[in-house]
Motif scaffolding. Sequence first.
Motif, PDB file in Angstrom:
ATOM      1  N   GLY A  56      13.096   3.820   2.045  1.00  0.00           N
ATOM      2  CA  GLY A  56      13.474   4.522   0.823  1.00  0.00           C
ATOM      3  C   GLY A  56      12.279   5.225   0.208  1.00  0.00           C
ATOM      4  O   GLY A  56      11.181   5.210   0.724  1.00  0.00           O
ATOM      5  N   GLY A  57      12.513   5.857  -0.930  1.00  0.00           N
ATOM      6  CA  GLY A  57      11.434   6.544  -1.630  1.00  0.00           C
ATOM      7  C   GLY A  57      11.163   7.924  -1.070  1.00  0.00           C
ATOM      8  O   GLY A  57      11.946   8.492  -0.320  1.00  0.00           O
ATOM      9  N   ASP A  58      10.028   8.468  -1.430  1.00  0.00           N
ATOM     10  CA  ASP A  58       9.607   9.812  -1.051  1.00  0.00           C
ATOM     11  C   ASP A  58       9.153   9.814   0.414  1.00  0.00           C
ATOM     12  O   ASP A  58       8.222   9.103   0.766  1.00  0.00           O
ATOM     13  N   PRO A  59       9.777  10.627   1.267  1.00  0.00           N
ATOM     14  CA  PRO A  59       9.407  10.627   2.680  1.00  0.00           C
ATOM     15  C   PRO A  59       7.995  11.155   2.943  1.00  0.00           C
ATOM     16  O   PRO A  59       7.444  10.960   4.022  1.00  0.00           O
ATOM     17  N   ASP A  60       7.372  11.833   1.965  1.00  0.00           N
ATOM     18  CA  ASP A  60       6.003  12.313   2.123  1.00  0.00           C
ATOM     19  C   ASP A  60       4.986  11.349   1.513  1.00  0.00           C
ATOM     20  O   ASP A  60       3.791  11.584   1.563  1.00  0.00           O
ATOM     21  N   ARG A 105      -5.895  11.266   2.038  1.00  0.00           N
ATOM     22  CA  ARG A 105      -5.301  10.714   0.810  1.00  0.00           C
ATOM     23  C   ARG A 105      -5.982   9.408   0.443  1.00  0.00           C
ATOM     24  O   ARG A 105      -6.322   8.613   1.313  1.00  0.00           O
ATOM     25  N   GLN A 106      -6.119   9.198  -0.861  1.00  0.00           N
ATOM     26  CA  GLN A 106      -6.619   7.904  -1.306  1.00  0.00           C
ATOM     27  C   GLN A 106      -5.424   6.967  -1.465  1.00  0.00           C
ATOM     28  O   GLN A 106      -4.499   7.245  -2.225  1.00  0.00           O
ATOM     29  N   ARG A 136      -9.558  -3.279  -2.309  1.00  0.00           N
ATOM     30  CA  ARG A 136     -10.424  -2.638  -1.309  1.00  0.00           C
ATOM     31  C   ARG A 136      -9.605  -1.698  -0.422  1.00  0.00           C
ATOM     32  O   ARG A 136      -9.997  -0.564  -0.159  1.00  0.00           O
ATOM     33  N   PHE A 137      -8.466  -2.166   0.067  1.00  0.00           N
ATOM     34  CA  PHE A 137      -7.627  -1.324   0.912  1.00  0.00           C
ATOM     35  C   PHE A 137      -7.077  -0.142   0.129  1.00  0.00           C
ATOM     36  O   PHE A 137      -6.986   0.963   0.642  1.00  0.00           O
ATOM     37  N   GLY A 138      -6.692  -0.377  -1.121  1.00  0.00           N
ATOM     38  CA  GLY A 138      -6.114   0.671  -1.950  1.00  0.00           C
ATOM     39  C   GLY A 138      -7.077   1.788  -2.270  1.00  0.00           C
ATOM     40  O   GLY A 138      -6.672   2.906  -2.488  1.00  0.00           O
ATOM     41  N   VAL A 167       0.866  -1.182   0.000  1.00  0.00           N
ATOM     42  CA  VAL A 167       0.000   0.000   0.000  1.00  0.00           C
ATOM     43  C   VAL A 167       0.901   1.230   0.000  1.00  0.00           C
ATOM     44  O   VAL A 167       1.914   1.275   0.697  1.00  0.00           O
ATOM     45  N   SER A 168       0.558   2.216  -0.837  1.00  0.00           N
ATOM     46  CA  SER A 168       1.378   3.431  -0.940  1.00  0.00           C
ATOM     47  C   SER A 168       0.484   4.671  -0.923  1.00  0.00           C
ATOM     48  O   SER A 168      -0.729   4.572  -0.798  1.00  0.00           O
ATOM     49  N   ASN A 169       1.113   5.826  -1.082  1.00  0.00           N
ATOM     50  CA  ASN A 169       0.485   7.137  -0.955  1.00  0.00           C
ATOM     51  C   ASN A 169       0.033   7.377   0.483  1.00  0.00           C
ATOM     52  O   ASN A 169      -0.956   8.044   0.742  1.00  0.00           O
ATOM     53  N   VAL A 170       0.794   6.833   1.416  1.00  0.00           N
ATOM     54  CA  VAL A 170       0.506   6.976   2.839  1.00  0.00           C
ATOM     55  C   VAL A 170       1.216   8.240   3.336  1.00  0.00           C
ATOM     56  O   VAL A 170       2.403   8.426   3.048  1.00  0.00           O
TER      57      VAL A 170
END
Length: 83
Positions: free
Chosen positions: A38-42, A72-73, A63-65, A7-10
């Motif tokens: 790693g990745g974008d800290p935001d 945020r979605q 469903r979770f996504g 899951v991302s965009n958290v």
Amino acid sequence: MSSTFVVSNVPAETTPDELLAHWAKTGAPILSIEPIEGGDPDNLAFKVEIDVDAKTLKMMADRFGGSWFKGRQLRSFVPTQHG
């Protein structure tokens, strides 16, 4: 049998416990939630281990996504196995 999705965009500074509480009402058999480094800290990402069969995994990840969390979605995907 456990399976994994991502899951991302958290939002930043979200803890695994906060995500677990967010999804607790679904009754999903979540075994663990771990941050992916790693990745974008935001835009954090987490690996979610869930006790479902492979056929059910895609449905649960979708469903979770699609859920909203802290404005945020969330996005999710099931990693493919190579080998």
